[in-house]
Design an enzyme around this catalytic site. Structure first.
Site, PDB file in Angstrom:
ATOM      1  CE  LYS A  71      -6.164  -6.832   6.066  1.00 16.25           C
ATOM      2  NZ  LYS A  71      -5.013  -6.394   6.361  1.00 16.25           N
ATOM      3  CB  SER A 146      -5.773  -5.164   9.911  1.00 20.16           C
ATOM      4  OG  SER A 146      -4.461  -5.284   8.963  1.00 20.16           O
ATOM      5  CB  SER A 170      -1.454  -6.241   8.666  1.00 17.98           C
ATOM      6  OG  SER A 170      -1.836  -4.972   9.343  1.00 17.98           O
TER       7      SER A 170
END
Length: 450
Positions: A71, A146, A170
Site C-alpha cells: 500500500k 482506503s 481499511s
C-alpha cells in the site's frame, strides 16, 4: 497460484522468483483498474534475481518468490511512496518499514505499490494524484477504501498477496467488497514503522490481504513479533481454543444501523451453515455505552490530520483532496476537550469489547452493511432502504481498531448482482492465531456460498 503454492514451487525450483515477478508485472501492465499506481520493473527484477540466488544457495524462504503489492502509505526502501497525496508526490522511502523488511527477508518480491486514498483517510480509493481505483467486477464501482488498491490487486489476480493498513476497517471493508480475505491483527502484533507520521493515534496496523486465510496467515507469521523500535509491539503467544469454543453472532454488532436485506440474509445463511457444520453459535450482541457510535471517535482522525497537515492546508488548500480538506478543517476547529472526549470514547469501546470477550471467544458480525457503490460517491445513497450518510458503509469495523483486537473478513456470499460481502470474525487482543484457526475453518465451510 496462491502465495503458499508459489513459495513451494520456487523452493522446489519448479519455477523461479523471476518468472513469478515477470508474470505479475505483465498482469499489472495489462490491468485498467488503477489498483497498482507505481511499478519499478528494474528494481523488481533485481530483487527477484536475488531471491533466486538465495534459493539456489539453499536458504529456506517462507515467501520465496511471492509477488507482493504494498500500500502507498507503507515505506519500502527505494520506492516512491506518496500516501496518495500531492504533498508527497516525489517522496522516495529511505528505508523499509519493519514489516516490509521481514517480508523481503522471507523471499517476497515487491512488484508494485497499491493505491490508497489520501493519507488513508477515506472510504473510497481515489486521490488527486492518481484518480480512482475501480472494482474488479464492475469498473463503475469502488472497491472501497482506503486499501482499495491492494484489495483490488488481489481480487483481480494481479498478485496473490498485498499489504495494507487498517485504522478503521481499511483492510477489511475493501476485501469484503471484492471477495477476498483481509486480516487486521491485534494492535502491536506487527511492528509499525519506520514510516510516515500517523494521523491515527495507536489504532493503525499493518494488515495482510490475500485470496485465502492460509496466505494471509503466512504473511502475518512472517511480519509478526516484537521489535525494539516499536514500543507497542509484542510477541504473540499461541492461544489454544477453549473446550468447547464459545462463538456468538451479532447481526448488527449491537448497533442501531441499517443493513441491506440481501447482505443480512446472506450473513444469516452463512451463520446457519456454520451451525450446521457443528459450531455452537449463540446470538449475542456486545453491549456498548449509551449513545456510543463511530461519530464519537472521528474527531481523533480529524485532529490528527490537522496536527500533521494543517499548516500546509492553510498555505495551499488546492493540494488536498476536497474530502480530506473538509476533515482537516474540522480538525482545526476542534478544542482540547473535543479530543479528550473522543479519547474517552475510544477507551470505553475497548473496555466494552474486553468485557464481551470474557464470555465469548469469537464474535461473528458483518464486515459491511452493503455491497460496493459507484466510485464517484463517498458511500451508497441508501442502505437497507434508508438514506445513508457518507460513513454508513463503515459502521461495523472501527470499534475493533479502538479496542486493539484482531478482526478478519472472509467472503461469505454475493448479492443478486453478484457483488461480494464479508463475514467479520473478532476476538480478544493477542488471540490472533486462534482467530486465524477459526477463520480457516469457517472459510472451508462457507466455500459453497462464494
Amino acid at each position: 497460484m496462491r502465495a503458499t503454492e508459489i513459495a513451494s514451487a520456487v523452493t522446489a525450483r519448479r519455477t523461479t522468483a523471476m518468472e513469478m515477478a515477470e508474470q505479475a508485472l505483465a498482469r499489472i501492465a495489462a490491468s485498467d483498474l488503477n489498483a497498482v499506481v507505481t511499478t519499478d520493473p528494474r528494481r523488481t527484477r533485481a530483487d527477484a534475481e536475488a531471491v533466486d540466488r538465495r534459493v539456489t544457495s539453499g536458504e529456506t524462504l517462507p515467501l520465496a518468490g511471492v509477488p507482493v503489492v504494498v500500500k502507498d502509505n507503507i515505506w519500502a526502501a527505494g520506492w516512491r511512496i506518496t500516501q496518495g497525496s500531492r504533498l508527497f508526490a516525489d517522496f522516495v522511502a529511505p528505508e523499509d518499514a519493519i514489516a516490509i523488511a521481514r517480508l523481503r527477508r522471507a523471499g517476497a518480491v515487491i512488484v508494485g505499490i497499491g493505491a490508497t486514498s489520501e493519507f488513508a483517510c477515506k472510504g473510497v480509493t481515489t486521490s488527486l494524484l492518481y484518480g480512482p481505483t475501480r472494482h474488479p467486477l464492475d469498473p463503475r464501482l469502488t472497491p472501497g477504501g482506503s486499501s482499495g488498491g491492494p484489495a483490488a490487486a488481489v481480487a483481480a489476480g494481479l498478485v496473490p498477496l498485498a499489504i495494507g493498513t487498517d485504522a478503521g476497517g481499511s483492510s477489511r471493508r475493501p476485501p469484503a467488497h471484492v471477495g477476498v480475505v483481509g486480516f487486521k491483527p491485534s494492535y502491536g502484533a506487527i511492528p509499525y514503522g519506520p514510516g510516515f507520521a500517523e494521523p491515527f493515534w495507536r489504532i493503525s496496523v499493518i494488515a495482510p490481504i490475500a485470496a485465502d486465510v492460509a496466505d494471509a496467515r503466512l504473511a502475518f507469521e512472517v511480519m509478526a513479533g516484537a521489535d525494539p523500535r516499536d514500543p507497542d509491539s509484542f510477541d504473540l503467544r499461541s492461544t489454544a481454543a477453549g473446550t468447547p469454543l464459545r462463538l456468538a453472532f451479532s447481526p448488527r454488532l449491537g448497533l442501531d444501523v441499517a443493513v441491506d436485506d440481501e447482505v443480512s440474509a446472506g450473513l444469516q445463511q452463512a451463520v446457519d451453515r456454520l451451525r450446521a457444520s457443528g459450531l455452537a453459535i449463540v446470538d449475542k450482541d456486545p453491549i456498548w455505552p449509551a449513545d456510543l457510535a463511530e461519530d464519537a471517535v472521528m474527531p481523533l482522525q480529524h485532529a490528527g490530520l490537522a496536527a500533521l497537515y494543517g499548516e500546509a492546508f492553510r498555505s495551499d488548500p488546492a493540494q488536498f483532496d476536497p474530502d480530506i480538506a473538509k476533515q482537516i478543517e474540522r480538525g482545526l476547529g476542534l478544542s482540547g476537550s473535543d479530543v479528550g472526549r473522543a479519547l474517552e470514547a475510544s477507551t470505553r469501546i475497548a473496555r466494552a469489547f474486553a468485557a464481551f470477550f470474557t464470555e465469548i471467544d469469537v464474535l461473528l458480525a458483518p464486515t459491511v452493511p452493503c455491497v460496493a457503490w459507484p466510485f464517484t460517491q463517498l458511500g451508497p445513497s441508501e442502505i437497507g432502504g434508508k438514506p445513508a450518510t457518507p460513513r454508513a458503509h463503515a459502521v461495523f469495523t472501527p470499534f475493533a481498531n479502538h479496542a486493539g483486537v484482531p478482526a478478519i473478513s472472509i467472503p461469505c456470499g454475493r448479492n443478486s448482482q453478484g457483488l461480494p460481502f464479508g463475514l467479520q470474525l473478532i476476538t480478544a487482543r493477542g488471540h490472533d492465531r486462534l482467530l486465524l484457526d477459526v477463520a480457516a475453518n469457517a472459510e472451508c465451510v462457507l466455500a459453497g456460498l462464494i
